[in-house]
Design a protein around this motif. Sequence first.
Motif, PDB file in Angstrom:
ATOM      1  N   ALA A 224     -15.513  41.326  60.172  1.00  0.00           N
ATOM      2  CA  ALA A 224     -16.353  40.981  61.327  1.00  0.00           C
ATOM      3  C   ALA A 224     -16.615  39.475  61.374  1.00  0.00           C
ATOM      4  CB  ALA A 224     -17.666  41.754  61.271  1.00  0.00           C
ATOM      5  N   ALA A 225     -16.876  38.876  60.226  1.00  0.00           N
ATOM      6  CA  ALA A 225     -17.122  37.434  60.175  1.00  0.00           C
ATOM      7  C   ALA A 225     -15.866  36.649  60.551  1.00  0.00           C
ATOM      8  CB  ALA A 225     -17.604  37.032  58.787  1.00  0.00           C
ATOM      9  N   LEU A 226     -14.709  37.098  60.082  1.00  0.00           N
ATOM     10  CA  LEU A 226     -13.461  36.417  60.394  1.00  0.00           C
ATOM     11  C   LEU A 226     -13.141  36.515  61.879  1.00  0.00           C
ATOM     12  CD1 LEU A 226     -11.038  34.851  59.263  1.00  0.00           C
ATOM     13  CD2 LEU A 226      -9.898  37.054  58.924  1.00  0.00           C
ATOM     14  N   VAL A 227     -13.321  37.676  62.458  1.00  0.00           N
ATOM     15  CA  VAL A 227     -13.049  37.864  63.883  1.00  0.00           C
ATOM     16  C   VAL A 227     -13.996  37.008  64.720  1.00  0.00           C
ATOM     17  CG1 VAL A 227     -13.162  39.543  65.772  1.00  0.00           C
ATOM     18  CG2 VAL A 227     -12.015  40.148  63.645  1.00  0.00           C
ATOM     19  N   LYS A 228     -15.223  36.882  64.262  1.00  0.00           N
ATOM     20  CA  LYS A 228     -16.199  36.070  64.989  1.00  0.00           C
ATOM     21  C   LYS A 228     -15.838  34.573  64.913  1.00  0.00           C
ATOM     22  CE  LYS A 228     -21.120  35.170  65.385  1.00  0.00           C
ATOM     23  NZ  LYS A 228     -22.453  35.433  64.831  1.00  0.00           N
ATOM     24  N   ARG A 229     -15.445  34.107  63.711  1.00  0.00           N
ATOM     25  CA  ARG A 229     -15.106  32.696  63.526  1.00  0.00           C
ATOM     26  C   ARG A 229     -13.790  32.322  64.193  1.00  0.00           C
ATOM     27  NH1 ARG A 229     -16.742  33.194  57.898  1.00  0.00           N
ATOM     28  NH2 ARG A 229     -14.595  33.781  57.597  1.00  0.00           N
ATOM     29  N   ILE A 230     -12.773  33.152  63.978  1.00  0.00           N
ATOM     30  CA  ILE A 230     -11.436  32.853  64.482  1.00  0.00           C
ATOM     31  C   ILE A 230     -10.865  34.113  65.135  1.00  0.00           C
ATOM     32  CG2 ILE A 230      -9.162  31.938  63.899  1.00  0.00           C
ATOM     33  CD1 ILE A 230     -10.621  31.110  61.186  1.00  0.00           C
TER      34      ILE A 230
ATOM     35  N   ALA B 282      -7.019  36.041  69.340  1.00  0.00           N
ATOM     36  CA  ALA B 282      -6.481  35.463  70.573  1.00  0.00           C
ATOM     37  C   ALA B 282      -6.259  33.954  70.449  1.00  0.00           C
ATOM     38  CB  ALA B 282      -7.423  35.754  71.736  1.00  0.00           C
ATOM     39  N   LYS B 283      -7.007  33.282  69.588  1.00  0.00           N
ATOM     40  CA  LYS B 283      -6.837  31.836  69.391  1.00  0.00           C
ATOM     41  C   LYS B 283      -5.513  31.503  68.719  1.00  0.00           C
ATOM     42  CE  LYS B 283     -11.448  29.863  69.072  1.00  0.00           C
ATOM     43  NZ  LYS B 283     -12.351  29.087  68.203  1.00  0.00           N
ATOM     44  N   LEU B 284      -4.879  32.485  68.111  1.00  0.00           N
ATOM     45  CA  LEU B 284      -3.638  32.234  67.375  1.00  0.00           C
ATOM     46  C   LEU B 284      -2.397  32.456  68.230  1.00  0.00           C
ATOM     47  CD1 LEU B 284      -4.713  34.032  64.112  1.00  0.00           C
ATOM     48  CD2 LEU B 284      -4.631  31.576  64.505  1.00  0.00           C
ATOM     49  N   GLU B 285      -2.595  32.833  69.483  1.00  0.00           N
ATOM     50  CA  GLU B 285      -1.465  33.082  70.374  1.00  0.00           C
ATOM     51  C   GLU B 285      -1.133  31.818  71.161  1.00  0.00           C
ATOM     52  OE1 GLU B 285      -2.630  36.403  72.725  1.00  0.00           O
ATOM     53  OE2 GLU B 285      -2.656  37.748  71.017  1.00  0.00           O
ATOM     54  N   GLY B 286       0.121  31.646  71.473  1.00  0.00           N
ATOM     55  CA  GLY B 286       0.544  30.496  72.256  1.00  0.00           C
ATOM     56  C   GLY B 286       0.961  29.341  71.367  1.00  0.00           C
ATOM     57  N   SER B 287       0.785  28.128  71.893  1.00  0.00           N
ATOM     58  CA  SER B 287       1.146  26.931  71.131  1.00  0.00           C
ATOM     59  C   SER B 287       0.215  25.797  71.526  1.00  0.00           C
ATOM     60  CB  SER B 287       2.602  26.552  71.397  1.00  0.00           C
ATOM     61  OG  SER B 287       2.757  26.257  72.777  1.00  0.00           O
ATOM     62  N   GLY B 288       0.286  24.721  70.777  1.00  0.00           N
ATOM     63  CA  GLY B 288      -0.532  23.567  71.093  1.00  0.00           C
ATOM     64  C   GLY B 288      -1.510  23.234  69.997  1.00  0.00           C
ATOM     65  N   ALA B 289      -2.358  22.268  70.294  1.00  0.00           N
ATOM     66  CA  ALA B 289      -3.315  21.769  69.308  1.00  0.00           C
ATOM     67  C   ALA B 289      -4.359  22.815  68.951  1.00  0.00           C
ATOM     68  CB  ALA B 289      -3.997  20.511  69.836  1.00  0.00           C
ATOM     69  N   ALA B 290      -4.774  23.627  69.928  1.00  0.00           N
ATOM     70  CA  ALA B 290      -5.793  24.652  69.666  1.00  0.00           C
ATOM     71  C   ALA B 290      -5.285  25.692  68.677  1.00  0.00           C
ATOM     72  CB  ALA B 290      -6.219  25.319  70.964  1.00  0.00           C
ATOM     73  N   VAL B 291      -4.037  26.072  68.811  1.00  0.00           N
ATOM     74  CA  VAL B 291      -3.453  27.065  67.904  1.00  0.00           C
ATOM     75  C   VAL B 291      -3.300  26.468  66.506  1.00  0.00           C
ATOM     76  CG1 VAL B 291      -1.413  28.470  67.442  1.00  0.00           C
ATOM     77  CG2 VAL B 291      -2.290  28.290  69.765  1.00  0.00           C
ATOM     78  N   LYS B 292      -2.916  25.201  66.451  1.00  0.00           N
ATOM     79  CA  LYS B 292      -2.773  24.539  65.153  1.00  0.00           C
ATOM     80  C   LYS B 292      -4.124  24.459  64.449  1.00  0.00           C
ATOM     81  CE  LYS B 292      -1.142  20.368  62.915  1.00  0.00           C
ATOM     82  NZ  LYS B 292      -0.606  19.022  63.066  1.00  0.00           N
ATOM     83  N   LYS B 293      -5.164  24.111  65.188  1.00  0.00           N
ATOM     84  CA  LYS B 293      -6.504  24.038  64.613  1.00  0.00           C
ATOM     85  C   LYS B 293      -6.965  25.416  64.143  1.00  0.00           C
ATOM     86  CE  LYS B 293     -11.220  22.635  65.481  1.00  0.00           C
ATOM     87  NZ  LYS B 293     -12.210  22.202  66.455  1.00  0.00           N
ATOM     88  N   ALA B 294      -6.702  26.449  64.940  1.00  0.00           N
ATOM     89  CA  ALA B 294      -7.077  27.807  64.552  1.00  0.00           C
ATOM     90  C   ALA B 294      -6.322  28.233  63.297  1.00  0.00           C
ATOM     91  CB  ALA B 294      -6.803  28.782  65.694  1.00  0.00           C
TER      92      ALA B 294
ATOM     93  N   LEU C 126      -7.931  29.309  59.803  1.00  0.00           N
ATOM     94  CA  LEU C 126      -7.554  30.577  59.189  1.00  0.00           C
ATOM     95  C   LEU C 126      -7.165  30.380  57.734  1.00  0.00           C
ATOM     96  CD1 LEU C 126      -7.469  33.446  60.259  1.00  0.00           C
ATOM     97  CD2 LEU C 126      -5.064  33.137  60.774  1.00  0.00           C
ATOM     98  N   ALA C 127      -6.461  29.309  57.424  1.00  0.00           N
ATOM     99  CA  ALA C 127      -6.081  29.018  56.039  1.00  0.00           C
ATOM    100  C   ALA C 127      -7.315  28.770  55.178  1.00  0.00           C
ATOM    101  CB  ALA C 127      -5.150  27.818  55.994  1.00  0.00           C
ATOM    102  N   LYS C 128      -8.288  28.033  55.709  1.00  0.00           N
ATOM    103  CA  LYS C 128      -9.525  27.794  54.970  1.00  0.00           C
ATOM    104  C   LYS C 128     -10.296  29.100  54.776  1.00  0.00           C
ATOM    105  CE  LYS C 128     -13.703  24.948  54.970  1.00  0.00           C
ATOM    106  NZ  LYS C 128     -14.566  25.967  54.471  1.00  0.00           N
ATOM    107  N   SER C 129     -10.345  29.911  55.809  1.00  0.00           N
ATOM    108  CA  SER C 129     -11.025  31.202  55.714  1.00  0.00           C
ATOM    109  C   SER C 129     -10.344  32.104  54.693  1.00  0.00           C
ATOM    110  CB  SER C 129     -11.045  31.891  57.075  1.00  0.00           C
ATOM    111  OG  SER C 129     -11.844  31.176  57.971  1.00  0.00           O
ATOM    112  N   HIS C 130      -9.021  31.986  54.610  1.00  0.00           N
ATOM    113  CA  HIS C 130      -8.230  32.746  53.636  1.00  0.00           C
ATOM    114  C   HIS C 130      -8.725  32.450  52.222  1.00  0.00           C
ATOM    115  CE1 HIS C 130      -4.659  33.151  51.003  1.00  0.00           C
ATOM    116  NE2 HIS C 130      -4.292  34.125  51.815  1.00  0.00           N
ATOM    117  N   ASN C 131      -8.862  31.181  51.891  1.00  0.00           N
ATOM    118  CA  ASN C 131      -9.314  30.791  50.554  1.00  0.00           C
ATOM    119  C   ASN C 131     -10.759  31.208  50.297  1.00  0.00           C
ATOM    120  OD1 ASN C 131      -6.820  29.646  50.043  1.00  0.00           O
ATOM    121  ND2 ASN C 131      -7.449  27.626  50.733  1.00  0.00           N
ATOM    122  N   ASP C 132     -11.610  31.060  51.305  1.00  0.00           N
ATOM    123  CA  ASP C 132     -13.010  31.466  51.162  1.00  0.00           C
ATOM    124  C   ASP C 132     -13.124  32.973  50.939  1.00  0.00           C
ATOM    125  OD1 ASP C 132     -13.750  28.841  51.528  1.00  0.00           O
ATOM    126  OD2 ASP C 132     -14.299  29.109  53.652  1.00  0.00           O
TER     127      ASP C 132
END
Length: 111
Positions: free
Chosen positions: A20-26, A29-41, A45-51
């Motif tokens: 639930a926390a992961l879905v709320k933070r990221i 839908a933010k991971l679909e497509g391309s561009g700077a927003a997807v790269k940031k997401a 996600l990588a940081k959330s993975h480690n946490d």
Amino acid sequence: MVFSWFNTSKVDAFIDGEVAALVKRIPPAKLEGSGAAVKKAGEQLAKSHNDLLRRAQQFVQREKPNLYQKARIANRMKWALLEAKYPKPFVDELAYALATVVAGANSQREV
């Protein structure tokens, strides 16, 4: 009691909260497509993975789950993230890492 071995209520509550926390933070839908927003997401996600791996290790050290409950952690996480529509490669990588961390969390060495 023998049936307490199959009690996964603490594991389920932990995983439900983490998903639930992961879905709320990221949101997925933010991971679909391309561009700077997807790269940031993706970076978030990588940081959330480690946490998440760190919190899972702490959960296992605190709660001392048995073998069945440890397996349930990775399995429930995998299916919850797939149902939330996260990319399968990310989910598979996280489930594998989570299973590895959970399995070695009670050992003396740092994982």
